[in-house]
Design a protein around this motif. Structure first.
Motif, mmCIF file in Angstrom:
data_model
loop_
_atom_site.group_PDB
_atom_site.id
_atom_site.type_symbol
_atom_site.label_atom_id
_atom_site.label_comp_id
_atom_site.label_asym_id
_atom_site.label_seq_id
_atom_site.Cartn_x
_atom_site.Cartn_y
_atom_site.Cartn_z
ATOM 1 N N GLY A 22 0.880 -1.483 0.246
ATOM 2 C CA GLY A 22 0.030 0.454 0.115
ATOM 3 C C GLY A 22 0.933 0.960 0.197
ATOM 4 N N PHE A 23 2.474 0.684 -0.248
ATOM 5 C CA PHE A 23 3.353 1.968 0.078
ATOM 6 C C PHE A 23 4.052 1.909 -1.095
ATOM 7 C CE2 PHE A 23 6.630 1.022 2.265
ATOM 8 C CZ PHE A 23 6.090 0.383 3.558
ATOM 9 N N GLY A 24 5.133 2.955 -1.415
ATOM 10 C CA GLY A 24 5.794 3.029 -2.298
ATOM 11 C C GLY A 24 6.094 4.826 -2.788
ATOM 12 N N GLY A 25 5.374 4.640 -3.177
ATOM 13 C CA GLY A 25 4.887 6.062 -4.194
ATOM 14 C C GLY A 25 6.173 7.064 -2.818
ATOM 15 N N VAL A 29 9.948 6.606 -2.632
ATOM 16 C CA VAL A 29 10.211 7.194 -3.261
ATOM 17 C C VAL A 29 11.090 9.218 -2.910
ATOM 18 C CG1 VAL A 29 9.490 10.035 -5.933
ATOM 19 C CG2 VAL A 29 9.040 6.954 -5.595
ATOM 20 N N VAL A 30 10.306 9.152 -1.688
ATOM 21 C CA VAL A 30 11.383 10.382 -0.995
ATOM 22 C C VAL A 30 12.170 10.205 0.076
ATOM 23 C CG1 VAL A 30 10.718 12.569 1.106
ATOM 24 C CG2 VAL A 30 8.441 11.604 -0.681
ATOM 25 N N PRO A 31 12.956 9.033 0.082
ATOM 26 C CA PRO A 31 14.452 8.786 0.681
ATOM 27 C C PRO A 31 15.251 9.161 -0.334
ATOM 28 C CG PRO A 31 12.615 7.728 2.094
ATOM 29 C CD PRO A 31 11.955 7.857 1.068
ATOM 30 N N LEU A 32 14.673 8.328 -1.307
ATOM 31 C CA LEU A 32 15.490 8.586 -2.765
ATOM 32 C C LEU A 32 15.798 9.724 -3.504
ATOM 33 C CD1 LEU A 32 16.572 6.327 -5.253
ATOM 34 C CD2 LEU A 32 14.630 6.479 -5.898
ATOM 35 N N LEU A 33 14.645 10.261 -3.528
ATOM 36 C CA LEU A 33 14.382 11.379 -4.606
ATOM 37 C C LEU A 33 15.869 12.426 -4.067
ATOM 38 C CD1 LEU A 33 11.381 12.390 -6.426
ATOM 39 C CD2 LEU A 33 14.032 12.625 -7.390
ATOM 40 N N TYR A 34 15.662 12.786 -2.109
ATOM 41 C CA TYR A 34 16.223 13.086 -1.183
ATOM 42 C C TYR A 34 17.339 13.402 -1.563
ATOM 43 C CZ TYR A 34 17.822 15.604 3.014
ATOM 44 O OH TYR A 34 18.271 16.354 3.880
ATOM 45 N N GLY A 120 8.805 7.343 12.285
ATOM 46 C CA GLY A 120 9.470 6.203 13.983
ATOM 47 C C GLY A 120 7.976 6.080 14.799
ATOM 48 N N LEU A 121 7.112 7.342 15.056
ATOM 49 C CA LEU A 121 5.951 7.064 15.931
ATOM 50 C C LEU A 121 4.788 5.536 15.668
ATOM 51 C CD1 LEU A 121 4.976 10.826 16.261
ATOM 52 C CD2 LEU A 121 5.950 8.965 17.973
ATOM 53 N N TYR A 256 6.456 -5.486 6.335
ATOM 54 C CA TYR A 256 5.549 -3.893 6.150
ATOM 55 C C TYR A 256 5.715 -2.731 7.417
ATOM 56 C CZ TYR A 256 2.236 -0.186 6.409
ATOM 57 O OH TYR A 256 1.740 0.898 6.329
ATOM 58 N N VAL A 257 6.506 -3.378 8.849
ATOM 59 C CA VAL A 257 7.013 -2.803 10.045
ATOM 60 C C VAL A 257 8.645 -2.976 9.189
ATOM 61 C CG1 VAL A 257 7.406 -2.984 11.686
ATOM 62 C CG2 VAL A 257 5.362 -4.074 11.326
ATOM 63 N N GLY A 258 9.534 -4.040 8.848
ATOM 64 C CA GLY A 258 10.833 -3.836 8.633
ATOM 65 C C GLY A 258 10.652 -2.906 7.202
ATOM 66 N N LEU A 259 9.798 -2.384 5.884
ATOM 67 C CA LEU A 259 10.469 -1.863 5.516
ATOM 68 C C LEU A 259 9.913 -0.299 5.545
ATOM 69 C CD1 LEU A 259 7.952 -3.402 2.632
ATOM 70 C CD2 LEU A 259 10.639 -3.410 2.892
ATOM 71 N N LEU A 260 9.571 0.064 7.350
ATOM 72 C CA LEU A 260 9.146 0.954 7.462
ATOM 73 C C LEU A 260 10.459 1.813 8.604
ATOM 74 C CD1 LEU A 260 6.071 1.693 8.888
ATOM 75 C CD2 LEU A 260 6.850 2.630 6.803
ATOM 76 N N ILE A 261 11.494 0.214 8.588
ATOM 77 C CA ILE A 261 12.262 0.973 9.463
ATOM 78 C C ILE A 261 13.245 1.155 8.579
ATOM 79 C CG2 ILE A 261 13.909 -0.290 10.626
ATOM 80 C CD1 ILE A 261 11.943 -2.189 11.997
ATOM 81 N N ALA A 262 13.305 -0.023 7.428
ATOM 82 C CA ALA A 262 14.449 0.523 6.194
ATOM 83 C C ALA A 262 13.986 2.184 5.426
ATOM 84 C CB ALA A 262 14.461 0.008 5.203
ATOM 85 N N VAL A 263 13.407 2.662 5.885
ATOM 86 C CA VAL A 263 13.201 4.044 5.504
ATOM 87 C C VAL A 263 13.561 4.783 6.378
ATOM 88 C CG1 VAL A 263 11.271 5.276 5.056
ATOM 89 C CG2 VAL A 263 11.486 3.297 3.318
ATOM 90 N N GLU A 264 13.529 4.444 7.588
ATOM 91 C CA GLU A 264 13.600 5.187 8.520
ATOM 92 C C GLU A 264 14.947 5.385 8.975
ATOM 93 O OE1 GLU A 264 12.453 8.215 12.074
ATOM 94 O OE2 GLU A 264 11.766 7.459 10.388
ATOM 95 N N VAL A 265 16.212 4.699 8.670
ATOM 96 C CA VAL A 265 17.710 4.381 8.358
ATOM 97 C C VAL A 265 18.210 4.974 7.376
ATOM 98 C CG1 VAL A 265 19.342 3.368 8.368
ATOM 99 C CG2 VAL A 265 18.023 2.144 9.607
#
Length: 270
Positions: A22-25, A29-34, A120-121, A256-265
């Motif tokens: 349900g996410f990916g956009g 994309v945000v961390p990647l482009l940043y 993080g929250l 799902y939670v694991g992917l969120l952790i990867a984005v946060e890092v």
């Protein structure tokens, strides 16, 4: 040119996570482009000072394609519950316009740390609060008035941070008894009003002052990055579609939670 091949490759990952989680956009994309705007192009580039706004606006634009295509795939798979989706559509669109207007008005560094804190929250909430990692019993739907306010809040956060609505709608629907397949499926049509209203607001409010970014930009939207990411997303969505509904529920929730952790890092290291 090498940057855009890299964006297309990562867009494939965004397409896979759009369909299956349900996410990916936004979360891809945000961390990647940043990272690309601040490091690959160098901090002295004109885009560096607007890197977060460009990343968020372009991500929101990419979501138009990703969420529309993912919605069509889930509709064919029979995994959408429109009775839960329809009450949120208008209020999410209103909140998205407000969120995009807020993002244009704030400093890019503030926006980056807001993204980090929010993800993080969300990780802590999904991991520690009962009802996400294991499916709860079906709960009653909230009253329509409350649902409308929830939709505005979802839209505001989603467009402000460029993440789509999934980070709020998936945990919400999950705790109301939805399976991960059902919750992530419903995140796709709920991200579409975020994408449409948010992109329109970003373009209108940023159009006049963005001429210094050079050709290839419409307001804060990087059109070349958009095309590269959409091309990759198309491939990723096609690859992931056969796996809709085939991932065990608890495995689905934990990944799902694991992917969120990867984005946060990724954002913290950036």
């Amino acid at each position: 040119m090498e940057l855009y091949f890299w964006l297309a490759a990562c867009g494939t990952l965004a397409g896979v996570t759009t369909v299956l989680f349900g996410f990916g956009g936004g979360f891809v994309v945000v961390p990647l482009l940043y990272q690309a705007l601040t490091h690959l192009r160098g901090p002295e580039a004109q885009t560096a000072s607007h890197a977060m706004q460009i990343a968020v606006a372009t991500s929101t634009c990419v979501m138009i394609f990703g969420s529309a295509m993912a919605t069509a795939k889930h509709q064919r798979a029979g995994s959408l519950d429109w009775t839960a989706i329809k009450p949120l559509l208008v209020s999410i669109a209103i909140g998205s316009a407000l969120g995009a207007a807020t993002a244009v008005a704030v400093q890019g560094n503030w926006l980056r740390w807001a993204f980090v804190v929010y993800v993080g929250l969300t990780i802590v909430d999904c991991w520690l609060r009962p009802g996400f990692l294991s499916q709860p019993a079906q709960a009653a739907r909230p009253a329509r008035a409350r649902t409308a306010w929830v939709g505005v809040a979802i839209g505001w956060v989603a467009a402000l941070l460029g993440v789509g609505g999934s980070v709020m709608t998936v945990p919400l629907l999950r705790r109301r008894g939805a399976s991960m397949t059902g919750a992530t499926a419903m995140a796709s049509p709920l991200s579409l009003p975020v994408a449409l209203a948010g992109t329109a607001t970003y373009v209108v409010l940023s159009w006049g002052g963005m001429t210094n970014l050079g050709r290839g930009y419409v307001g804060y939207v990087d059109l070349r990055a958009f095309l590269a990411l959409v091309s990759g997303s198309y491939v990723g969505i096609r690859l992931a579609t056969p796996y809709i509904g085939r991932i065990p529920d608890q495995v689905h929730a934990r990944v799902y939670v694991g992917l969120l952790i990867a984005v946060e890092v990724s954002m913290l290291l950036g």
